[in-house]
Design a protein around this motif. Sequence first.
Motif, PDB file in Angstrom:
ATOM      1  N   UNK A   1     -32.164 110.259  38.514  1.00  0.00           N
ATOM      2  CA  UNK A   1     -32.107 109.537  39.776  1.00  0.00           C
ATOM      3  C   UNK A   1     -33.298 108.585  39.832  1.00  0.00           C
ATOM      4  N   UNK A   2     -33.287 107.721  40.821  1.00  0.00           N
ATOM      5  CA  UNK A   2     -34.426 106.847  41.072  1.00  0.00           C
ATOM      6  C   UNK A   2     -34.950 107.149  42.468  1.00  0.00           C
ATOM      7  N   UNK A   3     -36.260 107.241  42.579  1.00  0.00           N
ATOM      8  CA  UNK A   3     -36.860 107.667  43.835  1.00  0.00           C
ATOM      9  C   UNK A   3     -38.000 106.725  44.220  1.00  0.00           C
ATOM     10  N   UNK A   4     -38.140 106.508  45.527  1.00  0.00           N
ATOM     11  CA  UNK A   4     -39.262 105.713  46.030  1.00  0.00           C
ATOM     12  C   UNK A   4     -39.842 106.419  47.237  1.00  0.00           C
ATOM     13  N   UNK A   5     -41.143 106.259  47.408  1.00  0.00           N
ATOM     14  CA  UNK A   5     -41.866 106.939  48.477  1.00  0.00           C
ATOM     15  C   UNK A   5     -42.483 105.930  49.434  1.00  0.00           C
ATOM     16  N   UNK A   6     -42.505 106.280  50.703  1.00  0.00           N
ATOM     17  CA  UNK A   6     -43.185 105.450  51.693  1.00  0.00           C
ATOM     18  C   UNK A   6     -44.656 105.325  51.314  1.00  0.00           C
TER      19      UNK A   6
ATOM     20  N   UNK B   1     -38.520 116.605  45.619  1.00  0.00           N
ATOM     21  CA  UNK B   1     -39.592 115.895  46.322  1.00  0.00           C
ATOM     22  C   UNK B   1     -40.896 116.680  46.240  1.00  0.00           C
ATOM     23  N   UNK B   2     -40.834 117.990  46.485  1.00  0.00           N
ATOM     24  CA  UNK B   2     -42.057 118.793  46.425  1.00  0.00           C
ATOM     25  C   UNK B   2     -42.590 118.894  44.992  1.00  0.00           C
ATOM     26  N   UNK B   3     -41.699 118.924  44.004  1.00  0.00           N
ATOM     27  CA  UNK B   3     -42.164 118.999  42.612  1.00  0.00           C
ATOM     28  C   UNK B   3     -42.915 117.738  42.210  1.00  0.00           C
TER      29      UNK B   3
END
Length: 244
Positions: free
Chosen positions: A6-11, A41-43
């Motif tokens: 997956x692809x993830x982005x964070x504020x 997310x926690x990992x």
Amino acid sequence: MNGPEIHISFAPALGLFVAAPRRSGRSAVATDGASTLGHVVESLGVPLTEAGRLLVDGRPVTPAHIPAAGEHVEVLGIERPQSVPGAPLRFLLDVHLGTLARRLRLLGVDAAYESEDIGDPALATWSARERRVMLSRDRGLLRRRELWAGAYVYSDRPDDQLRDVLERFAPPLAPWTRCTACNGPLADADKDAVRGHLEQGTQRTYDVFAQCTECGRVYWRGAHHARLEAIVEDALREFGGAAA
């Protein structure tokens, strides 16, 4: 993990929790195909207490969502002021936040605190038992599943810590109504009734007293009152809309 990517982005506000390469834009994450998005997310370093809405390809999902290959996940920050439904707003602070606990109590905010280090499992159980928001700078503690609710304290400076908590949760403020030593409620006290708790100099100098209804500690406007008054005035000026 060798499962779906997956692809993830964070504020931006979550940047302090994640590795530098993940602090701007999207980054790829290989999942195991079975773990929840909350676990992913926690990992990656972000306690779920600090994650706001989770969006998958633009649609909101819960932390229980199982990521699928090719999904784009956005992890937003907490919206402020943060609502904590399900119980009256009350806090629990870990052993490292004693000054913050006393300042919250000074403002009339219910803030439980134990000066002894009772350990993360006991704190998490306490949070769940009394439905208190756990305040801590310990990310591991905030990841414990037993917690009822929690929040990371972003600064190590008491002034900034207090401002952060008041801005984030907007608790009702009722200064001078709570014991800073034990968190119990204060009541007006007759001077004769508390005379046995006072030194001779205090008896001669002061006439107005309050006493904790739980631990019996007596309060008066002594040498430190001006400093405490400044803390109260600053909080009311900046967050007066929350005053009780």
